[in-house]
Write an enzyme that holds these catalytic residues in place. Structure first.
Site, PDB file in Angstrom:
ATOM      1  N   GLN A   1      39.518  39.204  42.527  1.00  0.00           N
ATOM      2  CA  GLN A   1      40.886  38.823  42.213  1.00  0.00           C
ATOM      3  C   GLN A   1      41.665  40.059  41.770  1.00  0.00           C
ATOM      4  O   GLN A   1      41.404  40.618  40.709  1.00  0.00           O
ATOM      5  CB  GLN A   1      40.938  37.766  41.112  1.00  0.00           C
ATOM      6  CG  GLN A   1      42.362  37.251  40.877  1.00  0.00           C
ATOM      7  CD  GLN A   1      42.472  36.368  39.656  1.00  0.00           C
ATOM      8  OE1 GLN A   1      42.286  36.812  38.538  1.00  0.00           O
ATOM      9  NE2 GLN A   1      42.784  35.098  39.876  1.00  0.00           N
TER      10      GLN A   1
ATOM     11  N   PRO B   1      37.949  32.631  38.528  1.00  0.00           N
ATOM     12  CA  PRO B   1      38.046  33.964  37.921  1.00  0.00           C
ATOM     13  C   PRO B   1      38.180  33.856  36.407  1.00  0.00           C
ATOM     14  O   PRO B   1      38.978  33.063  35.908  1.00  0.00           O
ATOM     15  CB  PRO B   1      39.304  34.550  38.559  1.00  0.00           C
ATOM     16  CG  PRO B   1      40.113  33.359  38.953  1.00  0.00           C
ATOM     17  CD  PRO B   1      39.142  32.296  39.331  1.00  0.00           C
TER      18      PRO B   1
ATOM     19  N   THR C   1      38.274  36.525  32.951  1.00  0.00           N
ATOM     20  CA  THR C   1      38.257  37.881  32.411  1.00  0.00           C
ATOM     21  C   THR C   1      37.068  38.047  31.477  1.00  0.00           C
ATOM     22  O   THR C   1      36.858  37.235  30.573  1.00  0.00           O
ATOM     23  CB  THR C   1      39.554  38.176  31.653  1.00  0.00           C
ATOM     24  OG1 THR C   1      40.642  38.084  32.573  1.00  0.00           O
ATOM     25  CG2 THR C   1      39.525  39.565  31.037  1.00  0.00           C
TER      26      THR C   1
ATOM     27  N   TYR D   1      51.881  36.947  34.763  1.00  0.00           N
ATOM     28  CA  TYR D   1      51.583  38.324  35.154  1.00  0.00           C
ATOM     29  C   TYR D   1      52.616  38.810  36.177  1.00  0.00           C
ATOM     30  O   TYR D   1      53.596  38.129  36.455  1.00  0.00           O
ATOM     31  CB  TYR D   1      50.154  38.416  35.680  1.00  0.00           C
ATOM     32  CG  TYR D   1      49.104  38.124  34.632  1.00  0.00           C
ATOM     33  CD1 TYR D   1      49.067  38.858  33.444  1.00  0.00           C
ATOM     34  CD2 TYR D   1      48.167  37.117  34.813  1.00  0.00           C
ATOM     35  CE1 TYR D   1      48.108  38.594  32.473  1.00  0.00           C
ATOM     36  CE2 TYR D   1      47.202  36.844  33.842  1.00  0.00           C
ATOM     37  CZ  TYR D   1      47.180  37.586  32.671  1.00  0.00           C
ATOM     38  OH  TYR D   1      46.238  37.319  31.706  1.00  0.00           O
TER      39      TYR D   1
ATOM     40  N   HIS E   1      46.084  37.523  41.902  1.00  0.00           N
ATOM     41  CA  HIS E   1      46.552  36.761  40.740  1.00  0.00           C
ATOM     42  C   HIS E   1      48.074  36.757  40.729  1.00  0.00           C
ATOM     43  O   HIS E   1      48.708  37.756  40.435  1.00  0.00           O
ATOM     44  CB  HIS E   1      46.017  37.366  39.442  1.00  0.00           C
ATOM     45  CG  HIS E   1      46.015  36.386  38.296  1.00  0.00           C
ATOM     46  ND1 HIS E   1      46.957  35.399  38.162  1.00  0.00           N
ATOM     47  CD2 HIS E   1      45.175  36.230  37.234  1.00  0.00           C
ATOM     48  CE1 HIS E   1      46.704  34.683  37.075  1.00  0.00           C
ATOM     49  NE2 HIS E   1      45.623  35.163  36.500  1.00  0.00           N
TER      50      HIS E   1
END
Length: 380
Positions: A104, A27, A29, A189, A184
């Protein structure tokens, strides 16, 4: 080994998911989905990796339906008619090439405001109202100073709402045809912030010792499992490092790591995605075993490694010091997969450089060169 006999090209079954090889697109961004809606360019982007032979694609982080889930309007969403229709076209494109794909699911939690300006009236989701003790980080000093200001801790209602949002997002993903779902749970996070003792200082059922700190991420997994059924695969990304501090750890030894990971697997996780800066980095002193290797040994679940495949610098190092040179560490990767240390290998930057990376590995051809200025800026 030849490409045909490489352990990277052995098939694997995970619940209802059959993958033809062990190569995964990690994954990454991208923020190329205006108003959170993935368009035809996103479908083409993932289709090219499926056509290139990659066994499984994990999408960029996708926002659940919560007002502070992500702070960039161009990050895709997993809610709303337009976004779900866009994802259905992505899935159709990938399946048309014989590929498999999972989204994700993402909530940035304490890192709300790191990607773009945010409404100060909105409350970021933080277990105890803290951003985390800053250490080695790539964030600017100005952002860190703003982010360190305490906010209100999450309430029980906040926690319930976020759990429901994750479960609904997973059900949406299943409805539009995805082959599983990824969560995630690393990098500082939201889910990870409950695991880290710097961000979770609660003294209720959601904080305290490790058994209580893992309850929130495990509750998210359990809610998703209840919504999608027993065979829909769930992948969970975890990490030691945090973006607040790259030297931070959620577990000081493998016994502590086992407490966390066994709770997640008991809740319904099928694949533990062990995020590290190098796939072959020893996780703990006294052993050569990687973080992904420990995940598999401690739980018996399938595990996935990630980090600097084919490259001589980690992502963070390359952003500080310049592009990473090629590093032919494929033989070491194959050795570890053949030995059963971990089951899957996620590759990020080289998938940006070459959509046909899997075919390149099968041919034993020269690895592609990665150029951050080119490959992170465009949907190649």
């Amino acid at each position: 080994m030849t490409g045909e006999t490489s352990p990277l090209f052995r098939p694997l079954d995970i619940g209802s998911l059959h993958v033809g090889n062990r190569i995964v697109m990690a994954p990454m961004t991208r923020a190329h989905s205006p108003a959170g809606v993935p368009g035809p360019d996103i479908a083409a982007y993932y289709r090219r990796r499926a056509a290139g032979g990659t066994g499984l694609l994990v999408t960029e982080g996708v926002a659940i339906e919560h007002e502070t889930a992500v702070d960039n309007p161009d990050v895709p969403r997993m809610h709303g008619g337009a976004a779900l229709e866009g994802w259905s076209r992505v899935v159709e494109a990938v399946h048309g090439e014989g590929g498999k794909i999972v989204p994700q699911l993402w909530h940035v939690g304490p890192l709300w405001g790191a990607m773009s300006a945010v409404d100060p009236a909105l409350k970021p989701m933080r277990p105890s109202g803290t951003w985390g003790a800053p250490g080695t980080t790539s964030y600017s000093r100005d952002y860190v100073e703003r982010a360190r200001r305490p906010t209100e801790p999450m309430t029980d209602d906040d926690i319930a709402a976020v759990i429901e949002a994750y479960a609904t997002a997973a059900a949406n993903a299943q409805a539009v045809g995805f082959d599983g779902v990824a969560i995630h749970g690393g990098h500082g996070y939201l889910l990870d912030s409950f695991l880290w003792d710097s961000t979770n200082t609660r003294d209720d059922a959601w904080g305290g010792d490790l058994q209580r700190r893992v309850r929130f991420p495990a509750a998210v997994v359990a809610a998703i499992r209840a919504r999608v059924g027993p065979r829909f695969p769930i992948v969970f990304r975890f990490s030691q490092h945090k973006q607040q501090d790259y030297t931070a750890r959620i577990a000081e030894d493998h016994e502590q790591l086992g407490v966390i990971l066994r709770a997640l697997v008991d809740a319904g996780v099928d694949v533990l995605d062990a995020s590290a800066r190098r796939f072959d980095l020893p996780a703990f002193a006294g052993s050569d075993l990687s973080l992904a290797g420990w995940a598999k040994r401690l739980t018996g679940a399938a595990s996935m490694a990630v980090g600097s495949v084919g490259l001589g610098k980690s992502l963070r190092e390359s952003r500080i010091d310049g592009d990473a040179p090629r590093c032919d560490n494929i033989a070491e990767l194959e050795r570890r997969v053949a030995a059963g240390e971990f089951d899957l290998i996620a590759i990020g930057r080289l998938h940006l450089a070459a959509p046909d990376l899997a075919a390149t590995l099968r041919r034993r051809a020269t690895l592609p060169a990665y150029n951050r200025a080119v490959h992170e800026a465009h949907l190649i």
